[in-house]
Design an enzyme around this catalytic site. Structure first.
Site, PDB file in Angstrom:
ATOM      1  N   GLU A 256      -4.474   4.590   6.007  1.00  0.00           N
ATOM      2  CA  GLU A 256      -4.233   4.340   4.577  1.00  0.00           C
ATOM      3  C   GLU A 256      -4.777   5.529   3.767  1.00  0.00           C
ATOM      4  O   GLU A 256      -4.217   5.902   2.740  1.00  0.00           O
ATOM      5  CB  GLU A 256      -4.939   3.048   4.163  1.00  0.00           C
ATOM      6  CG  GLU A 256      -4.759   2.726   2.702  1.00  0.00           C
ATOM      7  CD  GLU A 256      -5.405   1.407   2.301  1.00  0.00           C
ATOM      8  OE1 GLU A 256      -5.119   0.367   2.935  1.00  0.00           O
ATOM      9  OE2 GLU A 256      -6.199   1.433   1.341  1.00  0.00           O
TER      10      GLU A 256
ATOM     11  N   ARG B 103       0.825  -1.231   0.000  1.00  0.00           N
ATOM     12  CA  ARG B 103       0.000   0.000   0.000  1.00  0.00           C
ATOM     13  C   ARG B 103       0.850   1.268   0.000  1.00  0.00           C
ATOM     14  O   ARG B 103       0.502   2.262   0.661  1.00  0.00           O
ATOM     15  CB  ARG B 103      -0.940   0.042   1.211  1.00  0.00           C
ATOM     16  CG  ARG B 103      -1.892  -1.100   1.323  1.00  0.00           C
ATOM     17  CD  ARG B 103      -2.994  -1.078   0.260  1.00  0.00           C
ATOM     18  NE  ARG B 103      -3.998  -2.070   0.571  1.00  0.00           N
ATOM     19  CZ  ARG B 103      -3.934  -3.337   0.148  1.00  0.00           C
ATOM     20  NH1 ARG B 103      -2.950  -3.736  -0.639  1.00  0.00           N
ATOM     21  NH2 ARG B 103      -4.877  -4.194   0.491  1.00  0.00           N
TER      22      ARG B 103
ATOM     23  N   SER C  38     -10.772   0.649   3.226  1.00  0.00           N
ATOM     24  CA  SER C  38     -10.031   0.465   4.482  1.00  0.00           C
ATOM     25  C   SER C  38      -9.467   1.812   4.942  1.00  0.00           C
ATOM     26  O   SER C  38      -8.741   2.456   4.185  1.00  0.00           O
ATOM     27  CB  SER C  38      -8.864  -0.496   4.275  1.00  0.00           C
ATOM     28  OG  SER C  38      -9.326  -1.701   3.726  1.00  0.00           O
TER      29      SER C  38
HETATM   30  P1  FAD Z   1      -7.952   9.758  -5.117  1.00  0.00           P
HETATM   31  O1  FAD Z   1      -8.633   9.411  -3.843  1.00  0.00           O
HETATM   32  O2  FAD Z   1      -8.597  10.789  -5.986  1.00  0.00           O
HETATM   33  O3  FAD Z   1      -6.465  10.174  -4.825  1.00  0.00           O
HETATM   34  C1  FAD Z   1      -5.685   9.419  -3.954  1.00  0.00           C
HETATM   35  C2  FAD Z   1      -4.276  10.020  -3.912  1.00  0.00           C
HETATM   36  O4  FAD Z   1      -3.670   9.880  -5.201  1.00  0.00           O
HETATM   37  C3  FAD Z   1      -4.268  11.523  -3.621  1.00  0.00           C
HETATM   38  O5  FAD Z   1      -3.121  11.783  -2.859  1.00  0.00           O
HETATM   39  C4  FAD Z   1      -4.156  12.163  -4.994  1.00  0.00           C
HETATM   40  O6  FAD Z   1      -3.523  13.419  -4.950  1.00  0.00           O
HETATM   41  C5  FAD Z   1      -3.308  11.157  -5.741  1.00  0.00           C
HETATM   42  N1  FAD Z   1      -3.614  11.081  -7.187  1.00  0.00           N
HETATM   43  C6  FAD Z   1      -4.805  10.791  -7.759  1.00  0.00           C
HETATM   44  N2  FAD Z   1      -4.678  10.733  -9.099  1.00  0.00           N
HETATM   45  C7  FAD Z   1      -3.377  11.020  -9.376  1.00  0.00           C
HETATM   46  C8  FAD Z   1      -2.614  11.119 -10.589  1.00  0.00           C
HETATM   47  N3  FAD Z   1      -3.147  10.917 -11.791  1.00  0.00           N
HETATM   48  N4  FAD Z   1      -1.300  11.420 -10.494  1.00  0.00           N
HETATM   49  C9  FAD Z   1      -0.711  11.635  -9.283  1.00  0.00           C
HETATM   50  N5  FAD Z   1      -1.383  11.576  -8.100  1.00  0.00           N
HETATM   51  C10 FAD Z   1      -2.708  11.248  -8.158  1.00  0.00           C
HETATM   52  N6  FAD Z   1      -7.629   0.306  -2.303  1.00  0.00           N
HETATM   53  C11 FAD Z   1      -6.899  -0.824  -2.445  1.00  0.00           C
HETATM   54  O7  FAD Z   1      -5.666  -0.764  -2.550  1.00  0.00           O
HETATM   55  N7  FAD Z   1      -7.505  -2.048  -2.453  1.00  0.00           N
HETATM   56  C12 FAD Z   1      -8.836  -2.206  -2.358  1.00  0.00           C
HETATM   57  O8  FAD Z   1      -9.333  -3.317  -2.395  1.00  0.00           O
HETATM   58  C13 FAD Z   1      -9.621  -1.023  -2.190  1.00  0.00           C
HETATM   59  N8  FAD Z   1     -10.959  -1.126  -2.004  1.00  0.00           N
HETATM   60  C14 FAD Z   1     -11.700   0.000  -1.829  1.00  0.00           C
HETATM   61  C15 FAD Z   1     -13.082  -0.141  -1.627  1.00  0.00           C
HETATM   62  C16 FAD Z   1     -13.870   0.976  -1.452  1.00  0.00           C
HETATM   63  C17 FAD Z   1     -15.357   0.809  -1.250  1.00  0.00           C
HETATM   64  C18 FAD Z   1     -13.290   2.259  -1.491  1.00  0.00           C
HETATM   65  C19 FAD Z   1     -14.146   3.490  -1.367  1.00  0.00           C
HETATM   66  C20 FAD Z   1     -11.917   2.417  -1.660  1.00  0.00           C
HETATM   67  C21 FAD Z   1     -11.104   1.279  -1.822  1.00  0.00           C
HETATM   68  N9  FAD Z   1      -9.716   1.368  -2.000  1.00  0.00           N
HETATM   69  C22 FAD Z   1      -8.973   0.233  -2.178  1.00  0.00           C
HETATM   70  C23 FAD Z   1      -9.044   2.678  -1.979  1.00  0.00           C
HETATM   71  C24 FAD Z   1      -9.073   3.410  -3.350  1.00  0.00           C
HETATM   72  O9  FAD Z   1     -10.082   2.908  -4.163  1.00  0.00           O
HETATM   73  C25 FAD Z   1      -7.753   3.301  -4.106  1.00  0.00           C
HETATM   74  O10 FAD Z   1      -6.686   3.812  -3.327  1.00  0.00           O
HETATM   75  C26 FAD Z   1      -7.782   4.036  -5.445  1.00  0.00           C
HETATM   76  O11 FAD Z   1      -6.614   3.762  -6.191  1.00  0.00           O
HETATM   77  C27 FAD Z   1      -7.905   5.563  -5.292  1.00  0.00           C
HETATM   78  O12 FAD Z   1      -8.176   6.099  -6.572  1.00  0.00           O
HETATM   79  P2  FAD Z   1      -8.784   7.551  -6.734  1.00  0.00           P
HETATM   80  O13 FAD Z   1      -8.775   7.880  -8.179  1.00  0.00           O
HETATM   81  O14 FAD Z   1     -10.088   7.655  -6.072  1.00  0.00           O
HETATM   82  O15 FAD Z   1      -7.703   8.426  -5.964  1.00  0.00           O
HETATM   83  P1  NAP Z   2     -10.670 -10.273   4.758  1.00  0.00           P
HETATM   84  O1  NAP Z   2     -10.846 -11.403   3.798  1.00  0.00           O
HETATM   85  O2  NAP Z   2     -11.684 -10.068   5.827  1.00  0.00           O
HETATM   86  O3  NAP Z   2      -9.224 -10.393   5.429  1.00  0.00           O
HETATM   87  C1  NAP Z   2      -8.792  -9.459   6.416  1.00  0.00           C
HETATM   88  C2  NAP Z   2      -7.353  -9.084   6.163  1.00  0.00           C
HETATM   89  O4  NAP Z   2      -6.554 -10.230   6.297  1.00  0.00           O
HETATM   90  C3  NAP Z   2      -7.166  -8.552   4.772  1.00  0.00           C
HETATM   91  O5  NAP Z   2      -7.029  -7.177   4.867  1.00  0.00           O
HETATM   92  C4  NAP Z   2      -5.952  -9.274   4.217  1.00  0.00           C
HETATM   93  O6  NAP Z   2      -4.815  -8.431   4.060  1.00  0.00           O
HETATM   94  C5  NAP Z   2      -5.599 -10.309   5.272  1.00  0.00           C
HETATM   95  N1  NAP Z   2      -5.653 -11.646   4.639  1.00  0.00           N
HETATM   96  C6  NAP Z   2      -6.741 -12.442   4.463  1.00  0.00           C
HETATM   97  N2  NAP Z   2      -6.377 -13.602   3.890  1.00  0.00           N
HETATM   98  C7  NAP Z   2      -5.045 -13.534   3.676  1.00  0.00           C
HETATM   99  C8  NAP Z   2      -4.094 -14.417   3.092  1.00  0.00           C
HETATM  100  N3  NAP Z   2      -4.453 -15.611   2.619  1.00  0.00           N
HETATM  101  N4  NAP Z   2      -2.817 -14.004   3.032  1.00  0.00           N
HETATM  102  C9  NAP Z   2      -2.440 -12.796   3.492  1.00  0.00           C
HETATM  103  N5  NAP Z   2      -3.296 -11.912   4.043  1.00  0.00           N
HETATM  104  C10 NAP Z   2      -4.582 -12.281   4.144  1.00  0.00           C
HETATM  105  O7  NAP Z   2     -10.511  -8.899   3.945  1.00  0.00           O
HETATM  106  P2  NAP Z   2     -11.611  -7.980   3.291  1.00  0.00           P
HETATM  107  O8  NAP Z   2     -11.789  -6.765   4.087  1.00  0.00           O
HETATM  108  O9  NAP Z   2     -12.814  -8.790   2.908  1.00  0.00           O
HETATM  109  O10 NAP Z   2     -10.869  -7.543   1.942  1.00  0.00           O
HETATM  110  C11 NAP Z   2     -10.591  -8.495   0.942  1.00  0.00           C
HETATM  111  C12 NAP Z   2      -9.445  -7.977   0.089  1.00  0.00           C
HETATM  112  O11 NAP Z   2      -9.808  -6.733  -0.499  1.00  0.00           O
HETATM  113  C13 NAP Z   2      -8.167  -7.708   0.900  1.00  0.00           C
HETATM  114  O12 NAP Z   2      -7.061  -8.040   0.139  1.00  0.00           O
HETATM  115  C14 NAP Z   2      -8.220  -6.222   1.156  1.00  0.00           C
HETATM  116  O13 NAP Z   2      -6.927  -5.642   1.238  1.00  0.00           O
HETATM  117  C15 NAP Z   2      -8.949  -5.697  -0.076  1.00  0.00           C
HETATM  118  N6  NAP Z   2      -9.701  -4.483   0.269  1.00  0.00           N
HETATM  119  C16 NAP Z   2      -8.986  -3.335   0.414  1.00  0.00           C
HETATM  120  C17 NAP Z   2      -9.638  -2.161   0.717  1.00  0.00           C
HETATM  121  C18 NAP Z   2      -8.864  -0.871   0.803  1.00  0.00           C
HETATM  122  O14 NAP Z   2      -9.469   0.180   0.847  1.00  0.00           O
HETATM  123  N7  NAP Z   2      -7.557  -0.914   0.818  1.00  0.00           N
HETATM  124  C19 NAP Z   2     -11.006  -2.143   0.912  1.00  0.00           C
HETATM  125  C20 NAP Z   2     -11.683  -3.342   0.797  1.00  0.00           C
HETATM  126  C21 NAP Z   2     -11.029  -4.522   0.472  1.00  0.00           C
HETATM  127  P3  NAP Z   2      -4.526  -7.514   2.791  1.00  0.00           P
HETATM  128  O15 NAP Z   2      -5.364  -6.324   2.971  1.00  0.00           O
HETATM  129  O16 NAP Z   2      -3.080  -7.246   2.915  1.00  0.00           O
HETATM  130  O17 NAP Z   2      -4.874  -8.278   1.558  1.00  0.00           O
END
Ligand code: FAD
Ligand code: NAP
Length: 337
Positions: free
Chosen positions: A332, A161, A236
């Site tokens: 995050e 991340r 998250s």
């Molecule tokens: P923004 O929120 O608009 O920007 C985020 C940051 O990036 C800011 O600092 C901004 O200045 C910068 N930025 C944006 N665009 C650019 C660009 N073109 N060049 C340089 N900087 C830029 N994240 C995960 O990693 N895994 C997930 O599974 C995941 N699940 C999500 C689920 C939900 C329901 C939600 C709401 C979010 C989730 N996220 C997840 C977080 C998010 O979706 C990601 O981080 C996504 O990449 C953000 O994209 P954005 O365009 O909305 O960025």
């Molecule tokens: P989950 O299945 O409830 O699991 C909880 C956490 O445990 C996850 O965050 C994941 O870490 C870790 N995990 C589970 N199984 C694993 C494995 N086999 N090996 C290593 N790590 C493991 O998670 P969830 O909330 O439903 O999300 C599912 C996936 O979507 C995850 O990968 C999560 O990161 C991603 N997600 C991300 C966001 C975001 O905003 N960043 C939002 C929603 C979902 P990791 O997060 O490192 O994978």
């Protein structure tokens, strides 16, 4: 370059109100250069879909919404293809389009909100796959010099991340295009996470296509994650903490059921959602800011929360987790201003 109403409420998935000095919608690279040239103080913000940010107050600068569009692909080798998309393409639509072409690699990252350009910023990840696994390069403009630069995977210094764009070079570059190396055949599927493994437990793994995995991911995500169009959230709120092997041992003596995942360097990742859930905070609310009742790692805006309400709730969670487990949660989501 269209100049929009200056309330950011519709441009962040938490749905919180915050005034910016102005909001510009940027559709071409020349519009981006013009926007950067006018940024005399160097403090303007670029946003994609606003799905990973929290506005805790009004922003005393301009916001540029990256809306550049376009995607194409070229063969790379017998089994691989290079696929390029402009930064303003919606991430999920792009993923589904690559799968419809028969390309594999991004299927576990389906239904992540946001834009293609923001995806490298925190090396988005889900279900055991990270963006870095199929990233090839990205093209970006230096905000100060307006010079173009190509970043390779090594240049981006991807981590869990995190990347150079969220750490050492935070706010220094605007990404305009990202290229991925995807498989054209002989796809390798990653079903290592339990929900995916269970989903396909009755199916023959050999006949599965990447698009089948993406559809499973979408179904699983819809069943437990709130849709930001209905309930404001940014996914998250905190990262999963990484703890040392010694600390892990002492934690296990008190909490033998703690969900821990060993990392290649000997440390352990612990699920932050589990820590919050152990404190009974699932569904907990402070005014209009709340912990989601199905996934404790997600904070939600019940309707009228301000960015500060959500920040206060996050502070309360951090303090409670630290007091009980001795672990400091790290956000995050990025706070602005
Ligand atoms: P923004 O929120 O608009 O920007 C985020 C940051 O990036 C800011 O600092 C901004 O200045 C910068 N930025 C944006 N665009 C650019 C660009 N073109 N060049 C340089 N900087 C830029 N994240 C995960 O990693 N895994 C997930 O599974 C995941 N699940 C999500 C689920 C939900 C329901 C939600 C709401 C979010 C989730 N996220 C997840 C977080 C998010 O979706 C990601 O981080 C996504 O990449 C953000 O994209 P954005 O365009 O909305 O960025
Ligand atoms: P989950 O299945 O409830 O699991 C909880 C956490 O445990 C996850 O965050 C994941 O870490 C870790 N995990 C589970 N199984 C694993 C494995 N086999 N090996 C290593 N790590 C493991 O998670 P969830 O909330 O439903 O999300 C599912 C996936 O979507 C995850 O990968 C999560 O990161 C991603 N997600 C991300 C966001 C975001 O905003 N960043 C939002 C929603 C979902 P990791 O997060 O490192 O994978």
């Amino acid at each position: 370059m269209a100049v929009l109403n200056s309330d950011l409420k519709s441009y962040n998935t938490f749905g919180v109100s915050a005034q910016a000095r102005a909001i510009h919608s940027i559709h071409t690279e020349s519009e981006l250069i013009a926007f950067l040239e006018e940024d005399t103080l160097g403090d303007d913000l670029v946003l994609g879909q606003g799905s990973n940010v929290l506005f805790t107050d009004h922003l005393p600068y301009r916001v540029g919404l990256i809306r550049l569009k376009g995607r194409h692909f070229n063969p790379y080798s017998e089994n691989e293809v290079l696929v390029t998309a402009a930064a303003g393409e919606p991430w999920h639509d792009f993923v589904m389009w690559t799968l419809e072409q028969g390309f594999g690699g991004l299927e576990n990252l389906a239904l992540i909100p946001g834009s293609v350009g923001a995806a490298p910023i925190q090396n988005i990840g889900a279900y055991g796959v990270e963006l870095k696994d199929s990233f090839f390069s990205c093209r970006a403009f230096d905000r100060n010099t307006r010079e173009e630069k190509i970043f390779s995977t090594e240049d981006c210094a991807f981590e869990y991340r995190n990347s150079i764009f969220k750490s050492a070079c935070k706010n220094q570059y605007v990404i305009v295009e990202v290229t991925f190396k995807l498989s054209r055949n002989n796809h390798t599927l990653n079903l290592s996470y339990a929900p995916l493994k269970n989903w396909f437990s009755n199916k023959n793994g050999d006949s599965l296509r990447p698009i089948d995995v993406a559809e499973a991911v979408c179904n699983i995500r819809r069943s437990k994650l709130p849709d930001p169009a209905i309930l404001g959230n940014a996914g998250s709120f905190f990262k999963n903490p990484i703890i040392t092997a010694d600390f892990t041992q002492s934690l296990l003596t008190k909490f033998p059921e703690a969900p821990l995942y060993p990392q290649p360097d000997g440390t352990f990742k612990i699920a932050a959602g589990w820590l919050i859930d152990q404190l009974g905070l699932k569904g907990y609310r402070q005014g209009e800011a709340a912990v989601h009742d199905k996934q404790a790692l997600v904070l939600v805006n019940l309707g009228a929360a301000s960015g500060n309400d959500l920040k206060d709730l996050a502070q309360h969670i951090k303090k409670s987790v630290f007091n009980v487990f001795g672990i400091t949660l790290e956000e995050e989501v990025t706070f602005y201003p």
